[in-house]
Write a protein that holds these residues in place. Structure first.
Motif, PDB file in Angstrom:
ATOM      1  N   MET A   1       0.811  -1.183   0.000  1.00 11.87           N
ATOM      2  CA  MET A   1       0.000   0.000   0.000  1.00 11.87           C
ATOM      3  C   MET A   1       0.865   1.262   0.000  1.00 11.87           C
ATOM      4  SD  MET A   1      -3.075  -1.077   2.614  1.00 11.87           S
ATOM      5  CE  MET A   1      -3.840   0.509   2.575  1.00 11.87           C
ATOM      6  N   LEU A   2       1.964   1.209   0.740  1.00 10.51           N
ATOM      7  CA  LEU A   2       2.826   2.388   0.790  1.00 10.51           C
ATOM      8  C   LEU A   2       3.524   2.631  -0.549  1.00 10.51           C
ATOM      9  CD1 LEU A   2       4.361   2.091   4.369  1.00 10.51           C
ATOM     10  CD2 LEU A   2       2.700   3.774   3.553  1.00 10.51           C
ATOM     11  N   ARG A   3       3.887   1.555  -1.228  1.00 11.67           N
ATOM     12  CA  ARG A   3       4.506   1.735  -2.557  1.00 11.67           C
ATOM     13  C   ARG A   3       3.521   2.375  -3.533  1.00 11.67           C
ATOM     14  NH1 ARG A   3       6.832  -3.689  -1.589  1.00 11.67           N
ATOM     15  NH2 ARG A   3       8.962  -3.327  -0.957  1.00 11.67           N
ATOM     16  N   GLU A   4       2.278   1.931  -3.477  1.00 12.95           N
ATOM     17  CA  GLU A   4       1.233   2.509  -4.332  1.00 12.95           C
ATOM     18  C   GLU A   4       1.016   3.979  -3.965  1.00 12.95           C
ATOM     19  OE1 GLU A   4      -1.599   3.089  -7.187  1.00 12.95           O
ATOM     20  OE2 GLU A   4      -0.149   1.463  -6.993  1.00 12.95           O
ATOM     21  N   HIS A   5       0.999   4.281  -2.694  1.00 15.30           N
ATOM     22  CA  HIS A   5       0.848   5.672  -2.250  1.00 15.30           C
ATOM     23  C   HIS A   5       2.012   6.519  -2.771  1.00 15.30           C
ATOM     24  CE1 HIS A   5       0.066   9.157   0.247  1.00 15.30           C
ATOM     25  NE2 HIS A   5       1.313   9.082   0.676  1.00 15.30           N
ATOM     26  N   ARG A   6       3.213   5.976  -2.675  1.00 14.94           N
ATOM     27  CA  ARG A   6       4.409   6.710  -3.147  1.00 14.94           C
ATOM     28  C   ARG A   6       4.332   6.947  -4.653  1.00 14.94           C
ATOM     29  NH1 ARG A   6       7.690  10.493  -1.626  1.00 14.94           N
ATOM     30  NH2 ARG A   6       9.837  10.183  -2.209  1.00 14.94           N
ATOM     31  N   ARG A   7       3.847   5.943  -5.396  1.00 10.89           N
ATOM     32  CA  ARG A   7       3.701   6.110  -6.839  1.00 10.89           C
ATOM     33  C   ARG A   7       2.728   7.249  -7.147  1.00 10.89           C
ATOM     34  NH1 ARG A   7       0.338   5.322 -10.405  1.00 10.89           N
ATOM     35  NH2 ARG A   7      -1.161   4.161  -9.179  1.00 10.89           N
ATOM     36  N   ARG A   8       1.595   7.274  -6.445  1.00  7.73           N
ATOM     37  CA  ARG A   8       0.613   8.352  -6.641  1.00  7.73           C
ATOM     38  C   ARG A   8       1.200   9.707  -6.262  1.00  7.73           C
ATOM     39  NH1 ARG A   8      -2.844   4.631  -4.152  1.00  7.73           N
ATOM     40  NH2 ARG A   8      -2.812   5.889  -2.252  1.00  7.73           N
ATOM     41  N   GLN A   9       2.018   9.701  -5.217  1.00  8.65           N
ATOM     42  CA  GLN A   9       2.641  10.950  -4.781  1.00  8.65           C
ATOM     43  C   GLN A   9       3.596  11.474  -5.861  1.00  8.65           C
ATOM     44  OE1 GLN A   9       5.158  10.766  -1.247  1.00  8.65           O
ATOM     45  NE2 GLN A   9       3.991  12.485  -0.391  1.00  8.65           N
ATOM     46  N   PHE A  10       4.334  10.571  -6.493  1.00 11.26           N
ATOM     47  CA  PHE A  10       5.216  10.990  -7.593  1.00 11.26           C
ATOM     48  C   PHE A  10       4.400  11.546  -8.756  1.00 11.26           C
ATOM     49  CE2 PHE A  10       8.731   7.919  -6.147  1.00 11.26           C
ATOM     50  CZ  PHE A  10       9.409   8.943  -5.503  1.00 11.26           C
ATOM     51  N   GLU A  11       3.275  10.928  -9.055  1.00 14.98           N
ATOM     52  CA  GLU A  11       2.394  11.443 -10.108  1.00 14.98           C
ATOM     53  C   GLU A  11       1.883  12.837  -9.746  1.00 14.98           C
ATOM     54  OE1 GLU A  11      -0.736   8.590 -10.692  1.00 14.98           O
ATOM     55  OE2 GLU A  11       0.591   7.132 -11.660  1.00 14.98           O
ATOM     56  N   GLN A  12       1.531  13.009  -8.486  1.00 11.85           N
ATOM     57  CA  GLN A  12       1.068  14.315  -8.018  1.00 11.85           C
ATOM     58  C   GLN A  12       2.178  15.354  -8.169  1.00 11.85           C
ATOM     59  OE1 GLN A  12      -0.024  14.355  -3.845  1.00 11.85           O
ATOM     60  NE2 GLN A  12      -1.705  15.782  -4.245  1.00 11.85           N
ATOM     61  N   ARG A  13       3.391  14.966  -7.786  1.00 10.69           N
ATOM     62  CA  ARG A  13       4.547  15.864  -7.928  1.00 10.69           C
ATOM     63  C   ARG A  13       4.757  16.234  -9.386  1.00 10.69           C
ATOM     64  NH1 ARG A  13      10.005  12.967  -7.644  1.00 10.69           N
ATOM     65  NH2 ARG A  13       9.101  12.347  -9.617  1.00 10.69           N
ATOM     66  N   ASP A  14       4.751  15.226 -10.257  1.00  9.12           N
ATOM     67  CA  ASP A  14       4.968  15.484 -11.680  1.00  9.12           C
ATOM     68  C   ASP A  14       3.891  16.401 -12.248  1.00  9.12           C
ATOM     69  OD1 ASP A  14       7.164  13.834 -11.431  1.00  9.12           O
ATOM     70  OD2 ASP A  14       6.204  12.084 -12.372  1.00  9.12           O
ATOM     71  N   GLY A  15       2.649  16.205 -11.796  1.00  9.70           N
ATOM     72  CA  GLY A  15       1.546  17.066 -12.252  1.00  9.70           C
ATOM     73  C   GLY A  15       1.733  18.499 -11.785  1.00  9.70           C
ATOM     74  N   GLN A  16       2.162  18.663 -10.544  1.00 15.54           N
ATOM     75  CA  GLN A  16       2.410  20.009 -10.016  1.00 15.54           C
ATOM     76  C   GLN A  16       3.501  20.702 -10.824  1.00 15.54           C
ATOM     77  OE1 GLN A  16      -0.292  20.791  -7.782  1.00 15.54           O
ATOM     78  NE2 GLN A  16       1.340  21.881  -6.736  1.00 15.54           N
ATOM     79  N   LEU A  17       4.603  19.994 -11.025  1.00 17.25           N
ATOM     80  CA  LEU A  17       5.728  20.592 -11.743  1.00 17.25           C
ATOM     81  C   LEU A  17       5.380  20.882 -13.198  1.00 17.25           C
ATOM     82  CD1 LEU A  17       8.666  18.472 -10.226  1.00 17.25           C
ATOM     83  CD2 LEU A  17       8.031  20.840  -9.669  1.00 17.25           C
ATOM     84  N   ALA A  18       4.644  19.964 -13.846  1.00 11.60           N
ATOM     85  CA  ALA A  18       4.238  20.163 -15.248  1.00 11.60           C
ATOM     86  C   ALA A  18       3.324  21.373 -15.395  1.00 11.60           C
ATOM     87  CB  ALA A  18       3.543  18.914 -15.778  1.00 11.60           C
ATOM     88  N   ALA A  19       2.532  21.659 -14.365  1.00 12.56           N
ATOM     89  CA  ALA A  19       1.617  22.801 -14.402  1.00 12.56           C
ATOM     90  C   ALA A  19       2.320  24.090 -13.969  1.00 12.56           C
ATOM     91  CB  ALA A  19       0.412  22.535 -13.505  1.00 12.56           C
ATOM     92  N   GLY A  20       3.619  24.004 -13.679  1.00 11.29           N
ATOM     93  CA  GLY A  20       4.365  25.188 -13.278  1.00 11.29           C
ATOM     94  C   GLY A  20       4.134  25.590 -11.825  1.00 11.29           C
ATOM     95  N   ARG A  21       3.544  24.689 -11.056  1.00 12.04           N
ATOM     96  CA  ARG A  21       3.313  24.972  -9.641  1.00 12.04           C
ATOM     97  C   ARG A  21       4.445  24.376  -8.812  1.00 12.04           C
ATOM     98  NH1 ARG A  21      -2.273  23.794 -11.326  1.00 12.04           N
ATOM     99  NH2 ARG A  21      -1.929  21.645 -10.718  1.00 12.04           N
ATOM    100  N   PRO A  22       4.676  24.955  -7.643  1.00  8.40           N
ATOM    101  CA  PRO A  22       5.805  24.475  -6.833  1.00  8.40           C
ATOM    102  C   PRO A  22       5.528  23.106  -6.210  1.00  8.40           C
ATOM    103  CG  PRO A  22       4.565  26.136  -5.620  1.00  8.40           C
ATOM    104  CD  PRO A  22       3.968  26.069  -7.002  1.00  8.40           C
ATOM    105  N   TRP A  23       6.602  22.403  -5.961  1.00  5.48           N
ATOM    106  CA  TRP A  23       6.553  21.130  -5.231  1.00  5.48           C
ATOM    107  C   TRP A  23       7.713  21.122  -4.242  1.00  5.48           C
ATOM    108  CZ3 TRP A  23       3.613  17.008  -4.251  1.00  5.48           C
ATOM    109  CH2 TRP A  23       4.214  15.911  -3.622  1.00  5.48           C
ATOM    110  N   VAL A  24       7.416  20.811  -3.006  1.00  8.55           N
ATOM    111  CA  VAL A  24       8.443  20.737  -1.967  1.00  8.55           C
ATOM    112  C   VAL A  24       8.716  19.265  -1.697  1.00  8.55           C
ATOM    113  CG1 VAL A  24       9.016  21.293   0.426  1.00  8.55           C
ATOM    114  CG2 VAL A  24       7.643  22.891  -0.931  1.00  8.55           C
TER     115      VAL A  24
END
Length: 142
Positions: A1-24
């Motif tokens: 479950m944690l690996r799946e959560h981490r994968r989704r988190q990376f997708e969220q990060r990539d989406g933020q960065l692709a949209a020009g929004r910050p990611w910490v």
């Protein structure tokens, strides 16, 4: 479950960065949409809402931690393992908290100790019984 959560988190990060929004990249497992840590009160508030909706009696999130540790101790986890699991700085904190909560565990310990003492007693009695008697005359020069 944690690996799946981490994968989704990376997708969220990539989406933020692709949209020009910050990611910490905070390194936290559970974060807000921009990667920053979640306020600890948020988890407490959400937990309280879930317990209210489910009709459960009031219970604090911290009570789950204590309950899990008590169950682990009752299942046989030693205090050092509990200390590591809970992140206590000293085993004294763990011992003070968890040695008095489970009378059943104390009874098992007392019973196990008594069994060891009784077994040692039986072995000793057997050795004494099987040992040949020494004659008071044996070894005397006549």
């Amino acid at each position: 479950m944690l690996r799946e959560h981490r994968r989704r988190q990376f997708e969220q990060r990539d989406g933020q960065l692709a949209a020009g929004r910050p990611w910490v990249d905070s390194g936290y497992v559970f974060t807000r949409p921009v990667g920053t840590p979640i306020n600890p009160n948020y988890a407490t508030t959400q937990f309280r809402k879930l317990t209210d909706r489910s009709g459960l009696p009031p219970v604090r999130l911290h009570d789950l931690r204590h309950g899990a540790a008590s169950l682990a101790h009752q299942a046989g986890a030693d205090l050092k393992t509990l200390q590591d699991l809970l992140g206590h700085s000293s085993i004294v904190v763990t011992a003070d908290t968890y040695t008095s909560v489970l009378p059943a565990a104390q009874h098992r310990c007392a019973d196990a100790t008594a069994a060891l003492v009784l077994a040692a007693d039986r072995r000793t009695r057997r050795k004494i019984k099987d040992r040949p008697l020494r004659s008071s005359v044996a070894g005397c020069a006549m």
